[in-house]
Design a protein around this motif. Sequence first.
Motif, PDB file in Angstrom:
ATOM      1  N   ARG A  45       0.845  -1.203   0.000  1.00 29.98           N
ATOM      2  CA  ARG A  45       0.000   0.000   0.000  1.00 29.98           C
ATOM      3  C   ARG A  45       0.878   1.250   0.000  1.00 29.98           C
ATOM      4  O   ARG A  45       1.905   1.284   0.674  1.00 29.98           O
ATOM      5  N   GLN A  46       0.439   2.240  -0.756  1.00 25.55           N
ATOM      6  CA  GLN A  46       1.171   3.511  -0.759  1.00 25.55           C
ATOM      7  C   GLN A  46       0.666   4.388   0.371  1.00 25.55           C
ATOM      8  O   GLN A  46      -0.539   4.550   0.574  1.00 25.55           O
ATOM      9  N   GLY A  65       4.432   8.782   0.406  1.00 28.72           N
ATOM     10  CA  GLY A  65       4.916   8.316  -0.884  1.00 28.72           C
ATOM     11  C   GLY A  65       5.575   6.953  -0.840  1.00 28.72           C
ATOM     12  O   GLY A  65       5.774   6.311  -1.878  1.00 28.72           O
ATOM     13  N   ARG A  72       5.862   2.907  -0.240  1.00 29.76           N
ATOM     14  CA  ARG A  72       4.945   1.769  -0.349  1.00 29.76           C
ATOM     15  C   ARG A  72       5.378   0.716   0.668  1.00 29.76           C
ATOM     16  O   ARG A  72       6.571   0.378   0.759  1.00 29.76           O
TER      17      ARG A  72
END
Length: 436
Positions: free
Chosen positions: A108-109, A113, A115
Amino acid sequence: MDNTTGNNITELMHALGARARQAAFDMARAPAATRSHALRALARLLRENTAALQAANAPEVERARAAGLAAPMVDRLKLTAPIVETCATGCEQLAAMPDILGDVVGLRQQPSGIRVGQMRVPIGVFGMIYESRPNVTIEAASLSIKSGNACILRGGSEALASNQALTDLVRQALAQAGLPADAVQLTPTTDRAAVGVLIAMPQYVDLIIPRGGKSLIERISAEARVPVIKHLDGNCHTYVDDGCDMDMAVTVVENAKTQKYSPCNATESLLIARGVAAAFLPRIGAVFAAKGVQMRCDAEALQILQQALAAQVANGSAALSAATEEDWSQEYLAPIISIKLVDGVQQAIAHINHYSSHHTDAILTRDHARAQQFLREVDSASVMVNTSTRFADGFEYGLGAEIGISTDKFHARGPVGVEGLTSLKWVVLGEGQTRG
């Protein structure tokens, strides 16, 4: 090595641990194709050496029988041709399964910014402590290879020759694939002090898996200094619901109890809704009587069976008795079953959650809502609808093999296959972000 004691035992086990730790690094980075090659080589070697394996096993079975070892323990000690073939098939099934090592899940980001996700990785080194069953040597070794781990095996003294013969084949298969033979090692001493050292060296061992009698598992759970995956016993239940398919229920209960008495997934306690008891009990009672199964019953079930099986009771072919409080929580591993009548699914669930070992429990029913309630509310590692508890097995679940069945509630629960021998580590992917 059997006469090794004291400091020598510690030195021996630490040497095994150090070699396993190094092998674990090599196994973790080995390509999936290489590990699959080792598994297929092991399957071939098992089939080619079946006769030699049985020759090593036969004297151990005879010694156990002559020593008066209980029949279920003798049965577990046997290394028959079908058992060897099942082991070989399990290796091939594992080789054909997708590799899960390196899989990243939940990526998930974040607002920054970066991940963030989790990568599946091997546990590292696990110690396997087991009794009787020499096939566990192959189950543990094959799962260790597939999951990119190393393992130290400690089988029972009653199967030392069988376990050594099997381990030799595993090490040959590893070498043929270009993998370290020390990824699978068998403890070469029967001294019990070796177990005490194995479960107390966290610098080498990441996980302990005991598979055996309740006393063994209780001892290891109490003394281990590394995490333990365990189950103490298998008091499995089958509940026959009101309005069930009667023919199916008779067939499934017969299989769940009598297909084999010694496994931990055999049904030990039968619960029956009062609405079907008069019709169902005489039928299943006749099956049990014909197969020599002792029936320990609550007062209502005992009365129904005494009337239905009067002739068999008279000639001694039916064994009926009143159940004691201890029977409701007993793992018999023998042709004995406890039988109790209940009002319905709610009472069955309450009884199971109170008395069971949280291993495997089943409901036989036509009612979808009651089946769903049973699945949701029974607090066990495996919960089943309209099938035999004997299916609670890693091979039958499509895991290729199982290292054991866990009734714990952390990452591994139920039959423990490849995924249960892995962990997750967080991975973070960025492009130069810094935290403000």
